[in-house]
Design a protein around this motif. Structure first.
Motif, PDB file in Angstrom:
ATOM      1  N   ARG A  42      31.383  47.689  47.075  1.00 41.98           N
ATOM      2  CA  ARG A  42      31.911  46.383  47.484  1.00 41.98           C
ATOM      3  C   ARG A  42      31.009  45.231  47.046  1.00 41.98           C
ATOM      4  O   ARG A  42      31.031  44.162  47.632  1.00 41.98           O
ATOM      5  CB  ARG A  42      32.093  46.347  49.010  1.00 41.98           C
ATOM      6  CG  ARG A  42      33.204  47.259  49.537  1.00 41.98           C
ATOM      7  CD  ARG A  42      34.551  46.845  48.972  1.00 41.98           C
ATOM      8  NE  ARG A  42      35.614  47.689  49.447  1.00 41.98           N
ATOM      9  CZ  ARG A  42      36.317  47.469  50.565  1.00 41.98           C
ATOM     10  NH1 ARG A  42      36.035  46.420  51.302  1.00 41.98           N
ATOM     11  NH2 ARG A  42      37.276  48.287  50.919  1.00 41.98           N
ATOM     12  N   TYR A  96      29.733  42.017  45.284  1.00 40.33           N
ATOM     13  CA  TYR A  96      30.479  40.867  44.806  1.00 40.33           C
ATOM     14  C   TYR A  96      29.515  39.720  44.509  1.00 40.33           C
ATOM     15  O   TYR A  96      28.380  39.704  44.996  1.00 40.33           O
ATOM     16  CB  TYR A  96      31.541  40.424  45.817  1.00 40.33           C
ATOM     17  CG  TYR A  96      31.002  39.802  47.086  1.00 40.33           C
ATOM     18  CD1 TYR A  96      30.836  38.418  47.188  1.00 40.33           C
ATOM     19  CD2 TYR A  96      30.676  40.586  48.190  1.00 40.33           C
ATOM     20  CE1 TYR A  96      30.341  37.839  48.350  1.00 40.33           C
ATOM     21  CE2 TYR A  96      30.191  40.020  49.359  1.00 40.33           C
ATOM     22  CZ  TYR A  96      30.023  38.652  49.432  1.00 40.33           C
ATOM     23  OH  TYR A  96      29.542  38.081  50.579  1.00 40.33           O
ATOM     24  N   LEU A 106      35.369  38.660  43.893  1.00 37.74           N
ATOM     25  CA  LEU A 106      36.148  39.464  44.830  1.00 37.74           C
ATOM     26  C   LEU A 106      37.426  38.760  45.268  1.00 37.74           C
ATOM     27  O   LEU A 106      38.499  39.381  45.352  1.00 37.74           O
ATOM     28  CB  LEU A 106      35.281  39.788  46.060  1.00 37.74           C
ATOM     29  CG  LEU A 106      35.959  40.506  47.217  1.00 37.74           C
ATOM     30  CD1 LEU A 106      36.362  41.917  46.822  1.00 37.74           C
ATOM     31  CD2 LEU A 106      35.047  40.531  48.442  1.00 37.74           C
ATOM     32  N   GLU A 163      39.180  38.185  40.274  1.00 37.00           N
ATOM     33  CA  GLU A 163      39.939  39.439  40.373  1.00 37.00           C
ATOM     34  C   GLU A 163      41.365  39.169  40.848  1.00 37.00           C
ATOM     35  O   GLU A 163      42.311  39.851  40.429  1.00 37.00           O
ATOM     36  CB  GLU A 163      39.228  40.409  41.330  1.00 37.00           C
ATOM     37  CG  GLU A 163      37.889  40.895  40.798  1.00 37.00           C
ATOM     38  CD  GLU A 163      37.140  41.783  41.779  1.00 37.00           C
ATOM     39  OE1 GLU A 163      37.762  42.287  42.744  1.00 37.00           O
ATOM     40  OE2 GLU A 163      35.919  41.983  41.590  1.00 37.00           O
ATOM     41  N   ARG A 210      40.172  45.354  46.119  1.00 39.70           N
ATOM     42  CA  ARG A 210      39.424  46.600  46.044  1.00 39.70           C
ATOM     43  C   ARG A 210      40.148  47.677  46.864  1.00 39.70           C
ATOM     44  O   ARG A 210      40.687  47.420  47.939  1.00 39.70           O
ATOM     45  CB  ARG A 210      38.006  46.412  46.584  1.00 39.70           C
ATOM     46  CG  ARG A 210      37.243  45.213  45.965  1.00 39.70           C
ATOM     47  CD  ARG A 210      36.700  45.496  44.601  1.00 39.70           C
ATOM     48  NE  ARG A 210      36.032  44.329  44.025  1.00 39.70           N
ATOM     49  CZ  ARG A 210      34.739  44.036  44.206  1.00 39.70           C
ATOM     50  NH1 ARG A 210      33.982  44.809  44.977  1.00 39.70           N
ATOM     51  NH2 ARG A 210      34.213  42.971  43.624  1.00 39.70           N
TER      52      ARG A 210
END
Length: 334
Positions: free
Chosen positions: A76, A78, A118, A122, A300
Motif C-alpha cells: 500500500r 503511496y 493512490l 491511478e 488497489r
C-alpha cells in the motif's frame, strides 16, 4: 475568451500532442523534488495572477514523500505531496472512443497532504480507460480546509477554504474549455477520496463562489453534474452531527457514496449522515456500505467485495445516462 482560458487551452493542446518543449506561460515549473505528472502531460496553474488569499499558506517548498511500511501496510505504498502552495490541474485525455464525459479528481490526505498517486494518477488511468477525460487537481495543503490539528488535539476550520477555492475554480475552467477538450459541458463531474470526498460534498452544495472572480471562466457554474465520494471524511462532526456548513437541497448534484463499515480513519457516519440529508432533500443518490474494506484503498486490490467499486460506479454513470450504455447492455435489449 479570456486570456487565462486561452492559455489553458494552449497548454492542454500542447500536452495532448506530447510536445517536447515547455512554454513557461503555460506550465508550472517546480523544484526537482516536487511532483511531476506522467510524461507528455503538464500541470496547468489554475490561478493566472497568483492564488487568492495566498498569504495564509506556508511558503515551504512543495515536496514528495513515499509512505512505506510500517507507516502503511505492505503493498500500500503511496506518494504524498506536502506543502502545496501552487495549485494546478493536469488533463489526462481519454483513451479510445471519447464519451464526452469529464471527471475531476480530488485526492485525499486529511487536508495535510495529497495522496497524489493512490487517489490521483491511478484513478485517472481508470477514468481515461473508459473514454472519459480526467482532470487531476493538486489543491493547496496543509490547512486548506477543515482539518485535525495535533498540537491542540482538535479540529480546526480555517476562515478561508483554500482547497474549496481551488476545486470551484477547476470545475469552472474545465467547463470553460469544454468545446476544446471535446466534452459535454453538462457532463462534468467530480470524484473524491477521504478529504477529497469532503470537497465532493462541498462543491455539490456550495455554489456561491468562495473567491473574487478573476476572469470570464468564473462566470460559469462550479456545480458538478454528478458527484462520487468514496470513504468521505469531515462530514460527521462529534460523532453524530452533520457538518452545519453543508446545506443539501434539491439542487445538490446526483451523488454516489461508498464506504466500509470498518473504516478506521473516517467513521461510517460520514456517509450515513450525508445519505440521510440527500434523501431528505430528494436528491438522486446511490449508496454502498460494505462490512469490510478499511480506508484509502483506492483502486488497489483488497480481499473484500468493496474492491468492485469501479464496476458499481460505471454502472451508476450509465444508469444516470452520463456514460453511454456498454455494448453488452445495449445488445441485451435486442
Amino acid at each position: 475568451m479570456s486570456k487565462t482560458v486561452l492559455l489553458l487551452l494552449l497548454a492542454i493542446t500542447t500536452a495532448n500532442l506530447h510536445a517536447a518543449q515547455t512554454d513557461p506561460h503555460q506550465a508550472v515549473k517546480e523544484p526537482a523534488s516536487a511532483w511531476e505528472p506522467p510524461a507528455g502531460l503538464k500541470q496547468i496553474a489554475i490561478w493566472p495572477n497568483g492564488v487568492p488569499d495566498g498569504a495564509v499558506v506556508s511558503q515551504t517548498l512543495e515536496s514528495m514523500q513515499l509512505n512505506t511500511p510500517p507507516e502503511v501496510k505492505p503493498g500500500r505504498e503511496y506518494t504524498q505531496l506536502l506543502n502545496v502552495s501552487k495549485p494546478t490541474m493536469t488533463v489526462f485525455p481519454p483513451k479510445g472512443v471519447n464519451t464526452g464525459v469529464a471527471m475531476v479528481v480530488f485526492p485525499g490526505g486529511g487536508f495535510r497532504i495529497l495522496a497524489i498517486d493512490l487517489e490521483g494518477t491511478e484513478i485517472c488511468d481508470w477514468v481515461t480507460a473508459r473514454g472519459m477525460t480526467c482532470v487531476l487537481l493538486k489543491y493547496r495543503v496543509p490547512k486548506g480546509n477543515h482539518y485535525w490539528d495535533k498540537d491542540c488535539n482538535c479540529h480546526i476550520t480555517p476562515k478561508v477554504p483554500l482547497a474549496l477555492q481551488d476545486a470551484q475554480r477547476t470545475i469552472r475552467l474545465v467547463r470553460a474549455s469544454a468545446k476544446e477538450l471535446g466534452i459535454d459541458p453538462g457532463k462534468i463531474g467530480v470524484i473524491g477520496f477521504s478529504a477529497g470526498g469532503y470537497l465532493v460534498a462541498q462543491t455539490s452544495n456550495i455554489f456561491k463562489s468562495t473567491y473574487k472572480p478573476v476572469d470570464a471562466a468564473d462566470k460559469l457554474s462550479s456545480r458538478p453534474d454528478y458527484a462520487i465520494a468514496l470513504y468521505p471524511g469531515h462530514l460527521c462532526r462529534s460523532g453524530t452531527r452533520f457538518d452545519p456548513t453543508i446545506h443539501v437541497t434539491g439542487q445538490t448534484s446526483p451523488t454516489f457514496l461508498l464506504q466500509a463499515w470498518d473504516d478506521p480513519v473516517d467513521k461510517i457516519c460520514n456517509s450515513t449522515l450525508y445519505a440521510r440529508a440527500l434523501n431528505d432533500a430528494g436528491v438522486s443518490t446511490e449508496v454502498h456500505l460494505f462490512a469490510r474494506g478499511g480506508h484509502a484503498f483506492g483502486l488497489r486490490s483488497t480481499p473484500h467485495p468493496i474492491s468492485l467499486w469501479p464496476v458499481l460506479v460505471e454502472s451508476w454513470l450509465m444508469e444516470m445516462e452520463i456514460l453511454p450504455p456498454s455494448p453488452a447492455k445495449s445488445n441485451s435489449g435486442n
